[in-house]
Design a protein around this motif. Sequence first.
Motif, mmCIF file in Angstrom:
data_model
loop_
_atom_site.group_PDB
_atom_site.id
_atom_site.type_symbol
_atom_site.label_atom_id
_atom_site.label_comp_id
_atom_site.label_asym_id
_atom_site.label_seq_id
_atom_site.Cartn_x
_atom_site.Cartn_y
_atom_site.Cartn_z
ATOM 1 N N ASP A 1 -18.431 18.434 18.561
ATOM 2 C CA ASP A 1 -19.127 18.933 19.826
ATOM 3 C C ASP A 1 -20.569 19.363 19.728
ATOM 4 O O ASP A 1 -20.848 20.431 18.826
ATOM 5 C CB ASP A 1 -18.321 20.197 20.531
ATOM 6 N N VAL A 2 -21.596 18.554 19.985
ATOM 7 C CA VAL A 2 -23.006 18.960 19.530
ATOM 8 C C VAL A 2 -23.418 20.215 19.891
ATOM 9 O O VAL A 2 -23.879 20.951 18.953
ATOM 10 C CB VAL A 2 -23.919 17.682 20.028
ATOM 11 N N THR A 3 -22.978 20.757 21.051
ATOM 12 C CA THR A 3 -23.413 22.007 21.489
ATOM 13 C C THR A 3 -23.046 23.037 20.538
ATOM 14 O O THR A 3 -23.597 23.819 20.020
ATOM 15 C CB THR A 3 -23.305 22.230 22.854
ATOM 16 N N LEU A 4 -21.676 23.024 20.381
ATOM 17 C CA LEU A 4 -21.057 24.165 19.535
ATOM 18 C C LEU A 4 -21.308 23.985 18.059
ATOM 19 O O LEU A 4 -21.358 25.002 17.440
ATOM 20 C CB LEU A 4 -19.330 24.173 19.935
ATOM 21 N N ASP A 5 -21.223 22.597 17.831
ATOM 22 C CA ASP A 5 -21.576 22.431 16.201
ATOM 23 C C ASP A 5 -23.084 23.114 15.896
ATOM 24 O O ASP A 5 -23.328 23.722 14.985
ATOM 25 C CB ASP A 5 -21.564 21.012 15.876
ATOM 26 N N VAL A 6 -23.960 22.829 16.654
ATOM 27 C CA VAL A 6 -25.276 23.131 16.548
ATOM 28 C C VAL A 6 -25.460 24.664 16.932
ATOM 29 O O VAL A 6 -26.070 25.670 15.788
ATOM 30 C CB VAL A 6 -26.450 22.741 17.583
ATOM 31 N N LEU B 1 -29.763 15.127 25.208
ATOM 32 C CA LEU B 1 -29.693 15.380 26.623
ATOM 33 C C LEU B 1 -28.476 16.460 26.720
ATOM 34 O O LEU B 1 -28.791 17.413 27.452
ATOM 35 C CB LEU B 1 -29.336 14.173 27.537
ATOM 36 N N THR B 2 -27.638 16.478 25.976
ATOM 37 C CA THR B 2 -26.420 17.232 26.061
ATOM 38 C C THR B 2 -26.897 18.651 25.823
ATOM 39 O O THR B 2 -26.692 19.717 26.550
ATOM 40 C CB THR B 2 -25.107 16.942 25.404
ATOM 41 N N LEU B 3 -27.783 18.702 24.697
ATOM 42 C CA LEU B 3 -28.239 20.148 24.170
ATOM 43 C C LEU B 3 -29.235 20.608 25.173
ATOM 44 O O LEU B 3 -29.240 21.885 25.445
ATOM 45 C CB LEU B 3 -29.019 20.084 22.859
ATOM 46 N N LEU C 1 -29.016 24.244 26.810
ATOM 47 C CA LEU C 1 -29.767 25.079 26.121
ATOM 48 C C LEU C 1 -29.527 26.614 26.324
ATOM 49 O O LEU C 1 -29.842 27.566 25.303
ATOM 50 C CB LEU C 1 -31.146 24.874 26.474
ATOM 51 N N SER C 2 -29.215 27.189 27.415
ATOM 52 C CA SER C 2 -28.849 28.663 27.748
ATOM 53 C C SER C 2 -28.008 29.367 26.729
ATOM 54 O O SER C 2 -27.748 30.324 26.636
ATOM 55 C CB SER C 2 -28.760 28.939 29.124
ATOM 56 N N LEU C 3 -26.996 28.214 26.400
ATOM 57 C CA LEU C 3 -25.916 28.773 25.505
ATOM 58 C C LEU C 3 -26.671 29.529 24.212
ATOM 59 O O LEU C 3 -25.942 30.539 23.820
ATOM 60 C CB LEU C 3 -25.069 27.765 24.894
ATOM 61 N N PHE C 4 -27.587 29.084 23.836
ATOM 62 C CA PHE C 4 -28.507 29.660 22.487
ATOM 63 C C PHE C 4 -28.904 31.085 22.617
ATOM 64 O O PHE C 4 -29.184 31.714 21.632
ATOM 65 C CB PHE C 4 -29.303 28.632 22.127
ATOM 66 N N HIS C 5 -28.737 31.432 24.046
ATOM 67 C CA HIS C 5 -29.277 32.659 24.149
ATOM 68 C C HIS C 5 -28.272 33.699 23.427
ATOM 69 O O HIS C 5 -28.807 35.165 23.226
ATOM 70 C CB HIS C 5 -29.643 33.216 25.807
ATOM 71 N N GLY C 6 -27.244 33.536 23.500
ATOM 72 C CA GLY C 6 -26.025 34.108 22.716
ATOM 73 C C GLY C 6 -26.323 34.457 21.566
ATOM 74 O O GLY C 6 -25.442 35.443 20.832
ATOM 75 N N LEU C 7 -27.530 34.032 20.701
ATOM 76 C CA LEU C 7 -27.540 34.313 19.390
ATOM 77 C C LEU C 7 -28.415 35.561 19.289
ATOM 78 O O LEU C 7 -28.592 35.994 18.136
ATOM 79 C CB LEU C 7 -28.346 33.086 18.597
ATOM 80 N N GLY C 8 -28.934 35.983 20.419
ATOM 81 C CA GLY C 8 -29.874 37.290 20.496
ATOM 82 C C GLY C 8 -31.117 37.068 20.004
ATOM 83 O O GLY C 8 -31.711 37.918 19.454
ATOM 84 N N CYS C 9 -31.553 35.834 19.798
ATOM 85 C CA CYS C 9 -33.025 35.419 19.362
ATOM 86 C C CYS C 9 -33.811 34.538 20.260
ATOM 87 O O CYS C 9 -33.255 33.959 21.405
ATOM 88 C CB CYS C 9 -32.808 34.574 17.871
ATOM 89 N N PRO C 10 -35.004 34.713 20.334
ATOM 90 C CA PRO C 10 -35.901 33.717 21.116
ATOM 91 C C PRO C 10 -35.565 32.490 20.854
ATOM 92 O O PRO C 10 -35.129 31.819 19.479
ATOM 93 C CB PRO C 10 -37.158 34.272 20.772
#
Length: 334
Positions: free
Chosen positions: A215-220, A257-259, A263-272
């Motif tokens: 799963d490209v989004t979750l793997d990344v 395109l999936t990523l 993209l908003s998922l990556f805000h969950g990392l707590g970083c810009p």
Amino acid sequence: MGQRYYRPIASIDHARPEGALPLAGGWAWFDRVEEMRRDGPARLIPAKSAPAEALERLTAPRDAIAGIGMDAPRLMGILNVTPDSFSDGGRHHAFDAAVAHASAMAEAGADIIDVGGESTRPGAQPVPEAQEIERTAPVIEAIRAALDVPISIDTRKERVARAAVEAGANLVNDVAAFTYDPALAPFCAQAGLPVCVMHAQGDPATMQDDPRYDDVTLDVYDFLAERVEALVALGIPRARIVVDPGIGFGKTRTHNLTLIRRLSLFHGLGCPILLGASRKRFIGDIGGTPEAADRVPGSIAVALAGIAQGVQIARVHDVAETRAALALWRAVTG
């Protein structure tokens, strides 16, 4: 029960419902999240039904990076001082041309200049450290002397980063996520530098051979989460870490395109979040622009799509055009 991931459904609409939450302390908001998991289907839930820890990371304002506030969209201007860049064919390889282009990008509104001396285009081979230093350090020193603008060094190597910082660089941007040179992250920690950690599958020479993901989004996301924790353990605070999903680095068009859609998922990392899609091949394939220099409209479209999801930094070749588009976007959406 498997791990749950929480992707905020970002909105920039002026009609903001009561109780909506700020996204990373920025210009977007959300009142719903997509709860994602590997062991079953995703579902949409009210934002306040997500765990408190997840909401804290999604909503907390991000600290300034290299003196640049993360409360508004920022532009990182790309300066390739290589003879074999995919995007500009080595136009800025010569010293005078590189410094002039940095000045032009700063005048056009670049918030930070990203200097790279090793091409990371698909199929590129590594550059010897001494040559990479020779390409980058003098240019950084000249930019620092002439301009009051933060400078990033785009490198995988500690010796190159050290020379760049001595010349005046403020941030280290590593496409290998600090896995290539084990000395690089400790140097950044000791020097108190902010860093950008990027995902790539494979190295530039082989990354586009046959990229695959469960799963490209979750793997990344999982990769970046692990790298952030590793850097924190080495002494680099989360507040000084930027994350980049690595568009085009070991990804197909579908992966890219999936990523971008998520993209908003990556805000969950707590970083810009940094989005670096400028002039990439998939933009040319979809937009019908085989020449990299003709991909400005498509690059702007992707940058704005990311900014609409709260992405704080867009890494771009075409600063003036992107700045103008962003001004119009903000006028219309604000």
